[in-house]
Design an enzyme around this catalytic site. Structure first.
Site, PDB file in Angstrom:
ATOM      1  N   PRO A 217       0.835  -1.208   0.000  1.00 29.84           N
ATOM      2  CA  PRO A 217       0.000   0.000   0.000  1.00 29.84           C
ATOM      3  C   PRO A 217       0.868   1.255   0.000  1.00 29.84           C
ATOM      4  O   PRO A 217       1.795   1.379   0.788  1.00 29.84           O
ATOM      5  CB  PRO A 217      -0.791  -0.128   1.305  1.00 29.84           C
ATOM      6  CG  PRO A 217      -0.809  -1.592   1.594  1.00 29.84           C
ATOM      7  CD  PRO A 217       0.509  -2.109   1.112  1.00 29.84           C
ATOM      8  N   GLU A 218       0.577   2.170  -0.921  1.00 31.73           N
ATOM      9  CA  GLU A 218       1.331   3.404  -1.027  1.00 31.73           C
ATOM     10  C   GLU A 218       0.466   4.562  -0.533  1.00 31.73           C
ATOM     11  O   GLU A 218      -0.625   4.350  -0.010  1.00 31.73           O
ATOM     12  CB  GLU A 218       1.777   3.613  -2.480  1.00 31.73           C
ATOM     13  CG  GLU A 218       2.711   2.531  -3.008  1.00 31.73           C
ATOM     14  CD  GLU A 218       4.106   2.597  -2.374  1.00 31.73           C
ATOM     15  OE1 GLU A 218       4.408   3.565  -1.656  1.00 31.73           O
ATOM     16  OE2 GLU A 218       4.896   1.669  -2.613  1.00 31.73           O
TER      17      GLU A 218
END
Length: 271
Positions: free
Chosen positions: A2-3
């Site tokens: 997840p960014e």
């Protein structure tokens, strides 16, 4: 992993359910994450009120009347709003249960996530204090990138992915922003003009904001707070499209490795 857009999507999704609420109980099923969950966390948080949910880089900050809970999703983590009737699964490590029986559940299959606690200002925490600016705020712009890039020989893609320069520009978004700005990813950071950095800063902001509106990028394990996947992947211009035609010039896209990361670009459109 997840960014920034995935983390921001999560923050916006869970905040309306828990801001202003009081924690009734904390259930810790697995304390061995990237770092051990604080031993007394359940005791500390029981009765605490959530004043706000904010984000710094890829950390979610649960600001309470007693201190701040820092949460990182790691490689495969997610936070979901659940009902008390939903049985916890094998990788559901922590439940935060609120007075109205809303359950915020932390799931992390690979256990690279983190749940930490501080009573000091969150900005002073060792994991946050040396981070660069947020790319969606006013203190990030092309002038900043240009000034920090002088005399640097590293590839511009590695430069913008350095969290001391700017936070949250992960591999997917670096590929996309450089394509939008027309900059070759392997070009030396110190040999790019101010005008091109201004365009790159604008491109980074546009790409990230668009990804947030679309709910993040669909990766192996990313889901939003309701367990639904993101949809930005359907609109990627270069990442994951090596060998396919460029959306502008129709020439095949090129893939190389930079800092051991997949890097896709158009050798005609990016200079």
């Amino acid at each position: 992993m997840p960014e920034l857009p995935e983390v921001e999507t999560t923050r916006r999704g869970i905040a309306p359910y828990i801001e202003g609420q009081t924690i009734k109980q904390v259930i810790i099923r697995q304390p061995k994450l990237r770092w051990p969950v604080p031993e007394l966390l359940g005791q500390i948080l029981t009765g605490a009120s959530i004043r706000s949910v904010s984000r710094r880089a890829k950390y979610l900050l649960f600001n309470t009347d007693r201190g701040t809970l820092l949460l990182h999703l790691g490689m495969s983590g997610s936070l979901r709003i659940m009902s008390p009737a939903q049985t916890a699964g094998k990788h559901d490590h922590i439940d935060f249960i609120f007075e109205d029986d809303t359950v915020l559940r932390f799931n992390d299959q690979r256990r690279f996530g983190a749940v930490l606690w501080t009573t000091a200002p969150a900005s002073d925490h060792q994991l946050l204090k040396d981070l660069g600016p947020e790319p969606l705020l006013a203190d990030f712009d092309g002038d900043l990138l240009y000034s920090l890039s002088r005399h640097r020989k590293m590839p511009v893609k590695s430069f913008i992915m350095d969290s001391h320069i700017v936070v949250g520009v992960g591999n997917i978004y670096a590929n996309e922003a450089l394509f939008m700005a027309g900059i070759q990813p392997s070009r030396q950071a110190g040999r790019i003009s101010l005008q091109r950095y201004q365009k790159l800063a604008d491109s980074i902001r546009i790409i990230l904001e668009h990804a947030i509106r679309q709910g993040g990028t669909t990766l192996r394990n990313f889901v939003n707070e309701k367990g639904k996947p993101g949809y930005f992947k359907q609109q990627l211009s270069v990442y994951g499209r090596a060998g396919l035609p460029c959306i502008y010039c129709r020439q095949p896209l090129t893939e190389i490795r930079l800092a051991n990361r997949s890097t896709v670009f158009c050798s005609d459109c990016q200079r």
